[in-house]
Design an enzyme around this catalytic site. Structure first.
Site, PDB file in Angstrom:
ATOM      1  N   LYS A   1      -6.175  73.880  54.993  1.00  0.00           N
ATOM      2  CA  LYS A   1      -7.603  74.180  55.012  1.00  0.00           C
ATOM      3  C   LYS A   1      -8.064  74.784  56.329  1.00  0.00           C
ATOM      4  O   LYS A   1      -7.851  74.225  57.394  1.00  0.00           O
ATOM      5  CB  LYS A   1      -8.396  72.913  54.714  1.00  0.00           C
ATOM      6  CG  LYS A   1      -8.289  72.509  53.260  1.00  0.00           C
ATOM      7  CD  LYS A   1      -8.768  71.104  53.034  1.00  0.00           C
ATOM      8  CE  LYS A   1     -10.290  71.028  53.015  1.00  0.00           C
ATOM      9  NZ  LYS A   1     -10.752  69.636  52.998  1.00  0.00           N
TER      10      LYS A   1
ATOM     11  N   GLY B   1       1.418  66.527  61.934  1.00  0.00           N
ATOM     12  CA  GLY B   1       2.424  65.727  61.242  1.00  0.00           C
ATOM     13  C   GLY B   1       3.332  66.564  60.360  1.00  0.00           C
ATOM     14  O   GLY B   1       4.554  66.392  60.359  1.00  0.00           O
TER      15      GLY B   1
HETATM   16  P1  ADP Z   1      -0.203  69.644  60.063  1.00  0.00           P
HETATM   17  O1  ADP Z   1      -0.008  68.266  59.488  1.00  0.00           O
HETATM   18  O2  ADP Z   1       1.031  70.195  60.689  1.00  0.00           O
HETATM   19  O3  ADP Z   1      -1.419  69.714  60.963  1.00  0.00           O
HETATM   20  P2  ADP Z   1      -1.738  70.504  57.791  1.00  0.00           P
HETATM   21  O4  ADP Z   1      -1.893  69.096  57.365  1.00  0.00           O
HETATM   22  O5  ADP Z   1      -2.933  71.220  58.301  1.00  0.00           O
HETATM   23  O6  ADP Z   1      -0.540  70.632  58.842  1.00  0.00           O
HETATM   24  O7  ADP Z   1      -1.220  71.374  56.559  1.00  0.00           O
HETATM   25  C1  ADP Z   1      -0.021  71.090  55.900  1.00  0.00           C
HETATM   26  C2  ADP Z   1      -0.123  71.359  54.435  1.00  0.00           C
HETATM   27  O8  ADP Z   1      -0.527  72.699  54.185  1.00  0.00           O
HETATM   28  C3  ADP Z   1       1.214  71.202  53.765  1.00  0.00           C
HETATM   29  O9  ADP Z   1       1.154  70.125  52.867  1.00  0.00           O
HETATM   30  C4  ADP Z   1       1.445  72.531  53.035  1.00  0.00           C
HETATM   31  O10 ADP Z   1       1.989  72.365  51.746  1.00  0.00           O
HETATM   32  C5  ADP Z   1       0.046  73.087  52.966  1.00  0.00           C
HETATM   33  N1  ADP Z   1       0.059  74.552  52.837  1.00  0.00           N
HETATM   34  C6  ADP Z   1       0.581  75.456  53.685  1.00  0.00           C
HETATM   35  N2  ADP Z   1       0.473  76.697  53.186  1.00  0.00           N
HETATM   36  C7  ADP Z   1      -0.129  76.590  51.990  1.00  0.00           C
HETATM   37  C8  ADP Z   1      -0.508  77.529  50.974  1.00  0.00           C
HETATM   38  N3  ADP Z   1      -0.289  78.814  51.125  1.00  0.00           N
HETATM   39  N4  ADP Z   1      -1.099  77.039  49.861  1.00  0.00           N
HETATM   40  C9  ADP Z   1      -1.317  75.713  49.726  1.00  0.00           C
HETATM   41  N5  ADP Z   1      -0.984  74.786  50.633  1.00  0.00           N
HETATM   42  C10 ADP Z   1      -0.388  75.217  51.762  1.00  0.00           C
HETATM   43 MG    MG Z   2      -1.015  67.260  57.872  1.00  0.00          MG
END
Ligand code: ADP
Ligand code: MG
Length: 401
Positions: free
Chosen positions: A205, A358
């Protein structure tokens, strides 16, 4: 900025130290599924014990919202901590956080002994930063140490009101080794980072990371955007993103971030191509399509190979790199190449690289690329707020004034 460190505590022998840690770990079938956060706290705990102290260790886990939730008890954490330390850790499931029995146990601690309190968020006072709850916690110990980097961005009782109370009462407070290391590593991104400074952002998001984008545009030389958040950028400019995740209510925000980047001469790089499929599944038929011409009925689930190449090119010139958020749905193998490509490019670069988040960390671990990074932050939200240059309540209170 200088943080108070363990050295600043003076002689702790025979003292009781309240140690706030981040044991917000995943549980599965009554045991700890990933103990890396517990391991990350051991340096500090062992150092304090060697100094002759006894420890009252405390953490939150999950979001029990001020109520006792059986599935959020710290019993499995206490067990794992005991195994890792090679000794018993006192823990009892309480009907809340504090009761007479726990208070007695803490009062009777002898040097080297360790008690783990129940999940701090079982008490509504924790998230409310309630001074009365803080005062009850303060009564358990003589010295305060915070090693919970993942929680320092929240003004909660155990990280804000509690250390403030210790200071008021002239009792020693300090950052533990993990917190100290996090602050030192992340400060390198804030205080005159070596340039070019390139940030890579991804994840689901855009709304979660708008303030990060806004702050980074003021600091970096290039911003590479992948993950689902890229589609809000592309759609805001009129691109066709099919059924990809988009947040139309954020179009204005991303447009103004782009305008600001242009004013400052900051490169914003978006995906050129993406791997699209009708649904998020292993079996779904995949195709690589232009990122701004995704057919209806298809969603972009990873950045494509050309984008990986373009991102890698920008990364190869960087001297400082920040990465947060996977480039695609990396949990599913068919959509993991983009995240793997970016991770490999960063790991192979000579730049000082920092990763937070994470999911990004779990992608790096899965790829076995940990060694290629300058710093793997244990705090997702906290690391982002820190590199935005914000004042974090749990850190501000530990600064030498
Ligand atoms: P982090 O935990 O590293 O901060 P986020 O929680 O913001 O990362 O985002 C991770 C999630 O984003 C993952 O579950 C991944 O599947 C999802 N994601 C990444 N690219 C897409 C996409 N193109 N469409 C849907 N979900 C996505
Ligand atoms: Mg996350």
């Amino acid at each position: 900025m200088r943080l108070r460190r363990l050295e600043d505590l003076g002689d702790i022998s025979g003292k009781r130290v309240f140690v706030r840690v981040d044991y917000n770990v995943p549980l599965a079938e009554g045991s700890v599924a990933d103990d890396s956060r517990i391991r990350a706290s051991l340096t500090t705990l062992q150092e304090l014990v060697r100094g002759g102290a006894s420890l009252v260790v405390a953490s939150h886990l999950g979001r029990p919202k001020g109520q006792v939730k059986e599935e959020a008890r710290l019993a499995p954490v206490a067990r794992r901590l005991g195994e890792l330390l090679g000794g018993a850790v006192g823990y009892e499931p309480t009907d809340g956080v504090l009761d007479a029995s726990v208070e007695r146990r803490c009062a009777e601690l002898r040097p080297g002994e360790i008690v783990l309190l129940e999940n701090l968020r079982f008490d509504p006072g924790e998230e409310a930063n309630d001074p009365t709850f803080a005062a009850r916690l303060a009564a358990l110990a003589d010295v305060y140490v915070d090693d919970a980097f993942g929680a320092v961005h929240r003004a909660h009782a155990s990280v804000a009101a509690l250390p403030a109370l210790f200071l008021e009462r002239g009792r020693p407070v300090a950052a533990g080794r993990l917190l100290e290391r996090e602050v030192a590593a992340l400060s390198r991104l804030l205080e005159e980072p070596e340039r070019p400074y390139v940030a890579v952002l991804g994840g689901a998001k855009v709304s979660d990371k708008l303030s990060t984008i806004g702050a980074l545009v003021e600091r970096v030389d290039a911003l590479l955007i992948g993950g689902a958040m890229a589609f809000t950028f592309i759609a805001a400019e009129g691109g066709e993103v099919g059924d990809s995740l988009v947040e139309p209510d954020r179009f204005d925000d991303v447009r103004s971030a782009r305008r600001r980047a242009e004013e400052r001469g900051v490169l914003i790089q978006l995906p050129e191509d993406v791997v699209a499929a009708p649904e998020r599944s292993l079996e779904a038929p995949r195709e690589t399509v232009p990122a701004n011409a995704i057919p209806r009925g298809r969603m972009g689930l990873d950045i494509g190979p050309r984008t990986v190449e373009e991102f890698a090119r920008t990364l190869s010139d960087a001297k400082t790199i920040l990465w947060n958020g996977p480039m695609g749905v990396f949990e599913l193998e068919p959509f993991s190449a983009g995240t793997r490509g970016v991770a490999t490019a960063i790991a192979g670069s000579t730049a000082y690289s920092v990763v937070g988040g994470g999911d990004s960390l779990s992608a790096i671990r899965r790829l076995g690329l940990e060694q290629g990074f300058g710093h793997l932050s244990t705090g997702g939200g906290a690391s982002l707020e820190f590199i935005e240059g914000r004042k974090l309540p749990g850190i501000a209170v530990l600064e030498v004034t």
